[in-house]
Scaffold this motif. Structure first.
Motif, mmCIF file in Angstrom:
data_model
loop_
_atom_site.group_PDB
_atom_site.id
_atom_site.type_symbol
_atom_site.label_atom_id
_atom_site.label_comp_id
_atom_site.label_asym_id
_atom_site.label_seq_id
_atom_site.Cartn_x
_atom_site.Cartn_y
_atom_site.Cartn_z
ATOM 1 N N GLN A 215 -0.197 -13.884 4.098
ATOM 2 C CA GLN A 215 0.139 -12.647 4.800
ATOM 3 C C GLN A 215 1.555 -12.198 4.425
ATOM 4 O OE1 GLN A 215 -2.183 -12.502 8.771
ATOM 5 N NE2 GLN A 215 -0.737 -14.168 8.987
ATOM 6 N N PRO A 216 1.878 -10.932 4.726
ATOM 7 C CA PRO A 216 3.194 -10.411 4.327
ATOM 8 C C PRO A 216 4.388 -11.100 4.993
ATOM 9 C CG PRO A 216 1.696 -8.609 4.850
ATOM 10 C CD PRO A 216 1.012 -9.873 5.261
ATOM 11 N N ASN A 217 4.172 -11.859 6.044
ATOM 12 C CA ASN A 217 5.310 -12.576 6.628
ATOM 13 C C ASN A 217 5.614 -13.873 5.883
ATOM 14 O OD1 ASN A 217 2.981 -13.740 7.563
ATOM 15 N ND2 ASN A 217 3.778 -14.235 9.585
ATOM 16 N N ASP B 167 0.789 -1.241 0.000
ATOM 17 C CA ASP B 167 0.000 0.000 0.000
ATOM 18 C C ASP B 167 0.816 1.283 0.000
ATOM 19 O OD1 ASP B 167 -2.354 -1.540 0.188
ATOM 20 O OD2 ASP B 167 -2.168 -1.637 2.362
ATOM 21 N N ASN C 254 0.093 5.930 4.784
ATOM 22 C CA ASN C 254 -0.201 4.523 4.977
ATOM 23 C C ASN C 254 1.080 3.888 5.510
ATOM 24 O OD1 ASN C 254 -0.519 1.653 4.440
ATOM 25 N ND2 ASN C 254 -2.398 2.294 3.416
ATOM 26 N N GLU C 255 0.979 3.286 6.680
ATOM 27 C CA GLU C 255 2.185 2.810 7.366
ATOM 28 C C GLU C 255 2.590 1.392 6.998
ATOM 29 O OE1 GLU C 255 1.104 2.952 11.464
ATOM 30 O OE2 GLU C 255 1.230 5.135 11.600
ATOM 31 N N ASN C 256 1.825 0.771 6.126
ATOM 32 C CA ASN C 256 1.979 -0.671 5.950
ATOM 33 C C ASN C 256 3.394 -1.092 5.544
ATOM 34 O OD1 ASN C 256 0.796 -3.153 6.174
ATOM 35 N ND2 ASN C 256 -0.342 -3.064 4.258
ATOM 36 N N ALA D 218 8.756 -27.156 10.351
ATOM 37 C CA ALA D 218 7.884 -28.316 10.135
ATOM 38 C C ALA D 218 6.482 -28.074 10.668
ATOM 39 C CB ALA D 218 8.489 -29.554 10.794
ATOM 40 N N GLU D 219 6.391 -27.369 11.794
ATOM 41 C CA GLU D 219 5.064 -27.276 12.407
ATOM 42 C C GLU D 219 4.067 -26.522 11.522
ATOM 43 O OE1 GLU D 219 6.061 -23.561 15.432
ATOM 44 O OE2 GLU D 219 5.477 -25.536 16.201
ATOM 45 N N ALA D 220 4.577 -25.715 10.586
ATOM 46 C CA ALA D 220 3.669 -25.022 9.675
ATOM 47 C C ALA D 220 3.059 -25.983 8.654
ATOM 48 C CB ALA D 220 4.406 -23.900 8.956
ATOM 49 N N ARG E 280 6.093 -0.349 8.220
ATOM 50 C CA ARG E 280 6.095 -1.299 9.336
ATOM 51 C C ARG E 280 6.753 -2.617 8.952
ATOM 52 N NH1 ARG E 280 3.122 -1.154 13.642
ATOM 53 N NH2 ARG E 280 1.685 0.332 12.705
ATOM 54 N N GLU E 281 6.379 -3.153 7.789
ATOM 55 C CA GLU E 281 6.937 -4.457 7.416
ATOM 56 C C GLU E 281 8.407 -4.363 7.038
ATOM 57 O OE1 GLU E 281 5.037 -6.102 8.735
ATOM 58 O OE2 GLU E 281 2.961 -6.037 8.054
ATOM 59 N N GLU F 29 9.817 -4.656 10.507
ATOM 60 C CA GLU F 29 9.537 -5.902 11.222
ATOM 61 C C GLU F 29 9.987 -7.144 10.475
ATOM 62 O OE1 GLU F 29 5.507 -6.443 12.545
ATOM 63 O OE2 GLU F 29 5.782 -8.589 12.874
ATOM 64 N N LEU F 30 9.708 -7.187 9.175
ATOM 65 C CA LEU F 30 9.960 -8.419 8.425
ATOM 66 C C LEU F 30 11.226 -8.360 7.594
ATOM 67 C CD1 LEU F 30 6.341 -9.009 7.064
ATOM 68 C CD2 LEU F 30 7.385 -10.028 9.092
#
Lengths: 430, 403
Positions: free
Chosen positions: A352-354, A153, A173-175, A360-362, A178-179, A182-183
């Motif tokens: 999602q953006p991550n 965005d 728009n901070e989207n 494995a657990e996913a 932020r990512e 963070e990511l």
């Protein structure tokens, strides 16, 4: 311990193909993929300008329900081009690195035409040529790529005190800001605040995409840029277009970023729970080489854990589907894409953006495991003319367990034998 | 193709309880495998729906009576009840988004309890951290989910189906953990025959991850094929279809009692008016599908809809909203004492907002969940403490349920 040819392909590629000879010197072969520019894909891609033309075509006469949009047609062809390439690639380690960075910098089809129109350029021009270069260069390229600017965005962000912002009443728009923190770079361990997110969004304001006129690409709009100095993590940045790239380069070199990247690389290639020493080693290489991702990739190959015989990582659906179809000798990308989607990992469409989970657990919930068995059985049905007893040795070589060899030998049909090979832990893990 | 020379599934397979295989062919053998329910399994059902991406509570449970609402929301403000495209009134101050038509009906029947100005204990504005904490149930990240820990304290083991059920291809964090859970997703056209499945199980048996997954998967499919065999496959869109299947499985006498579903589409940074509508409609359709398929069991059901956090009180520059703090939740079901809105309304004046931008939370989401676990599933205090570590000071919310 050293890396056997089979393990090199298994752990750092998408598994062996019986119709392609194994590398004589696996480590040198893997290394060489981090030093040469990747060969172009054999199928053609499209520019953002092509994508935006298709978008306009779509808007001018929206296709009736059930019919594919011209934009989606381009994107589907690109998915097929990439998977066709992966089925027969001669540089699978380089491709695995590309897949890894595409997931680190997730953009997804569900983000809409802004993403799909720019995806071919994102893959071929932005990410793939830089996955063995400097992280800072990759980050800057991604941060200015139209697909990313649309996906998170940034195209809609306007400095509220810019001339356009004051006139229109539109705002930030901070989207993406932020990512990015963070990511893409620091991770929450970097200790940034909401204030830093907002300041970075102000700093980035003005960067967007011009899709209805030349250059049909990323541009900086001075009239959308928030005036005044910005403070991000205690650093002051002047107003103007240059601060975005400068801030990205500063973030790329931040110790929290290097630690984050090292952790993610080791987790992806080596272990769900990375050993501290492994992460520290890769982090040190990144620090000493000014963020050289090729050097980090070569250092990964030389971690003692990289040649450990135990197959500790579960292949995510993307890799599992490719491994099955490569083992069978497949060349058609379409059923591979179908298998990926059926197993819950549709290509380039993370929820999602991550991005996709990297442990494995996913991927090992009960129904997910059952679906792998279904896909193993379906896929075996496509390749029943191959003798699975040969395939076991060709594809797994020294990695095969006696129990798997025995199960394949004693199966009631060729198809069952191949389904068992495809189901074996050796095929599901790397 | 002959299997005459093949050994049977094998001792190991039988030891593993792979007799569930026998039920894959349909209901025929299912009865033979296990006797009737031994009575330990209660009749109460809990469905948790995780709304991923942060639902804007102020756009779903709208405080149209607040004097600051219209000003803050501008063009995103929804028309008051009674106007065209207007809100569905919830008692004169709040209104439900018009897309939540079925849920408004539930409200009028006293079966929907919207909760406003609620949040978990964390103040992150990161989706991914927020979702992990919401599902983990603690103030730090956990490897297991609160619903899984709660399941460990429920009675009614030793049944054909696990008590917990994940619906969809993945296993969400909220249900991950030591307590085994079943899962269900729509079938593929081709599946391995039973005998081959037995061999696959032997191959995977020793793999800690895949072996466990397959054992649970077989069990789940065995049950689902019996429970769903009797009727047409559920129709409707993606989420509604999953919700319908969940309802049918939960309705079964010896079926699961707790299920988790997830639905995305809530991260409305841009053009929220258009983008939230389909997500709300899906949610509404899913809740109504649960009611329909649960049938008589709806009376003993609570559906809890939660999201990681709310969104900014003000509209952003793109007719959307950014990550915020206080948000909304829903309790639906025949067991719910609804027909009212649960809220200590903090107000929307600038000085009433959290950090000057978000709805101030006045209620802890854990209190709601703990209230449901205590009063609906009748779990003891130890179970509540295990589900939500570090929440001793958070008193379970009473009065959420009828009777």
């Amino acid at each position: 311990m050293s890396l056997s040819p089979h393990l090199a392909l298994h752990r750092f590629g998408y598994g062996a193909r019986s119709d392609v000879p194994l590398p004589a010197d696996p480590l040198a072969w893997l290394d060489s993929q981090t030093r040469a520019a990747p060969a172009p894909l054999s199928r053609p891609g499209y520019t953002p300008a092509d994508g935006y033309a298709a978008w306009r075509e779509h808007d001018a006469s929206p296709p009736p329900p059930g019919q594919q949009s011209p934009v989606t047609r381009l994107f589907r062809a690109e998915q097929q081009a990439w998977v066709a390439h992966l089925l027969t690639t001669e540089a699978p380690f380089h491709d695995r690195l590309t897949d890894f960075w595409l997931n680190h910098f997730t953009v997804a089809e569900r983000g809409g035409f802004g993403v799909t129109t720019g995806f071919s350029a994102f893959l071929r021009e932005t990410v793939r040529p830089r996955v063995t270069g400097r992280f800072a260069d990759l980050l800057v390229a991604v941060g200015k790529a139209p697909a990313m600017l649309f996906y998170l965005d940034q195209v809609a962000s306007v400095g509220p005190n810019s001339s356009f912002g004051r006139r229109s009443g539109r705002g930030l728009n901070e989207n993406l800001a932020r990512e990015l923190l963070e990511l893409h770079t620091l991770s929450p361990a970097g200790g940034y605040t909401q204030q830093d997110v907002a300041e970075l969004a102000r700093l980035m304001s003005g960067w967007g995409v011009e899709r209805s006129a030349a250059p049909f690409d990323t541009i900086f709009r001075p009239g959308n840029h928030e005036p005044g100095q910005k403070q991000v993590l205690g650093q002051a940045w002047a107003a103007g277009p240059d601060s975005y790239e400068a801030a990205l380069r500063w973030l790329a070199a931040h110790p929290a970023t290097l630690r984050h990247l090292a952790f993610r690389l080791v987790r992806h290639f080596i272990a769900d729970v990375p050993a501290g020493a492994d992460v520290t080693r890769i982090e040190a290489v990144l620090r000493q080489t000014d963020g050289d991702l090729g050097a980090a990739a070569r250092a990964l190959l030389r971690l003692p854990s990289a040649s450990a015989p135990r197959l500790g990582k579960l292949r995510p659906p993307l890799e599992y589907a490719l491994a099955l179809f490569r083992a069978g000798g497949g060349a058609d990308p379409r059923p591979v894409l179908g298998a990926m989607a059926a197993l819950g990992q549709p290509l380039w469409n993370a929820p999602q953006p991550n991005g996709w989970g990297d442990t494995a657990e996913a991927w090992a919930g009960p129904e997910q495991v059952m679906l792998r068995l279904d896909i193993a059985y379906e896929t075996a049905g496509r390749f029943v003319r191959r003798d699975p007893r040969d395939m076991v040795e060709e594809v797994l070589g020294p990695l095969v367990r006696p129990a798997t060899r025995e199960a394949v030998r004693r199966a009631g049909s060729m198809r069952d034998a191949m389904a068992l090979l495809f189901t074996s832990p050796e095929m599901q893990r790397r | 193709m002959t299997h005459a020379h093949l050994p049977p599934i094998g001792r190991r397979g039988l030891l593993l309880g792979l007799s569930a295989l026998a039920t894959l062919g349909g209901a025929r053998l299912a009865v033979a495998q296990n006797g009737p329910s031994s009575g330990g399994r209660g009749e109460r059902r809990l469905v948790v729906i995780v709304l991923r991406g942060a639902m804007d509570g102020l756009h779903a449970v709208v405080p149209y009576g607040d004097p600051d609402y219209a000003g803050l929301r501008g063009a995103l403000a929804l028309p008051e009840p009674g106007r065209e495209g207007g809100l569905q009134d919830l008692g004169g101050f709040f209104g439900l988004h018009p897309a939540l038509r079925g849920m408004a009906e539930l409200y009028r029947g006293g079966e929907l309890l919207p909760v406003q100005a609620v949040a978990g204990p964390y103040r992150t504005r990161s989706h991914f951290e927020g979702q992990d904490l919401l599902e983990g149930g603690a103030e730090q990240r956990m490897n297991a989910g609160w619903l899984n820990r709660a399941l460990a304290h429920m009675g009614g083991g030793n049944q054909r189906a696990r008590r917990g059920l994940a619906v969809g291809v993945g296993l969400p964090l909220i249900l991950r953990g030591p307590e085994p859970v079943g899962s269900w997703s729509p079938a593929r056209p081709q599946r391995p025959h039973e005998e081959l499945l037995g061999r696959m199980a032997e191959l995977l048996h020793e793999d800690a991850v895949l072996g466990r997954g397959m054992r649970e998967g077989l069990r789940g499919r065995g049950f689902a094929s019996a429970a769903l065999a009797s009727a047409d496959p559920p129709g409707g869109g993606g989420f509604q279809r999953l919700a319908a299947a969940a309802g049918r499985l939960l309705a079964a006498r010896d079926g699961p009692r707790v299920a988790a579903l997830e639905i995305g589409g809530w991260d409305t940074h841009v053009a929220q008016g258009n983008r939230m509508q389909p997500a709300l409609a899906q949610l509404d359709g899913g809740v109504m599908a649960l009611k329909r398929e649960l049938g008589a069991a709806w009376a003993q059901t609570v559906v809890l809809c939660v999201t990681e956090f709310g969104r900014t009180a003000r509209v952003n520059g793109n007719m959307g909203t950014d990550h915020g703090t206080g948000g909304a939740a829903f309790l639906a079901g025949g067991a719910v004492r609804g027909g009212r809105v649960l809220a200590d309304w903090p107000g929307l004046r600038a000085d009433q907002l959290f950090e000057g931008r978000d709805l101030q939370p006045t209620r802890d989401l854990r209190a709601i969940a703990k209230g449901v676990l205590r009063d609906h599933l009748k779990l003891p205090p130890a179970a509540l403490a295990a589900a939500f570590p570090g929440s001793a000071a958070v008193v379970p919310e009473g009065g959420l349920l009828r009777g």
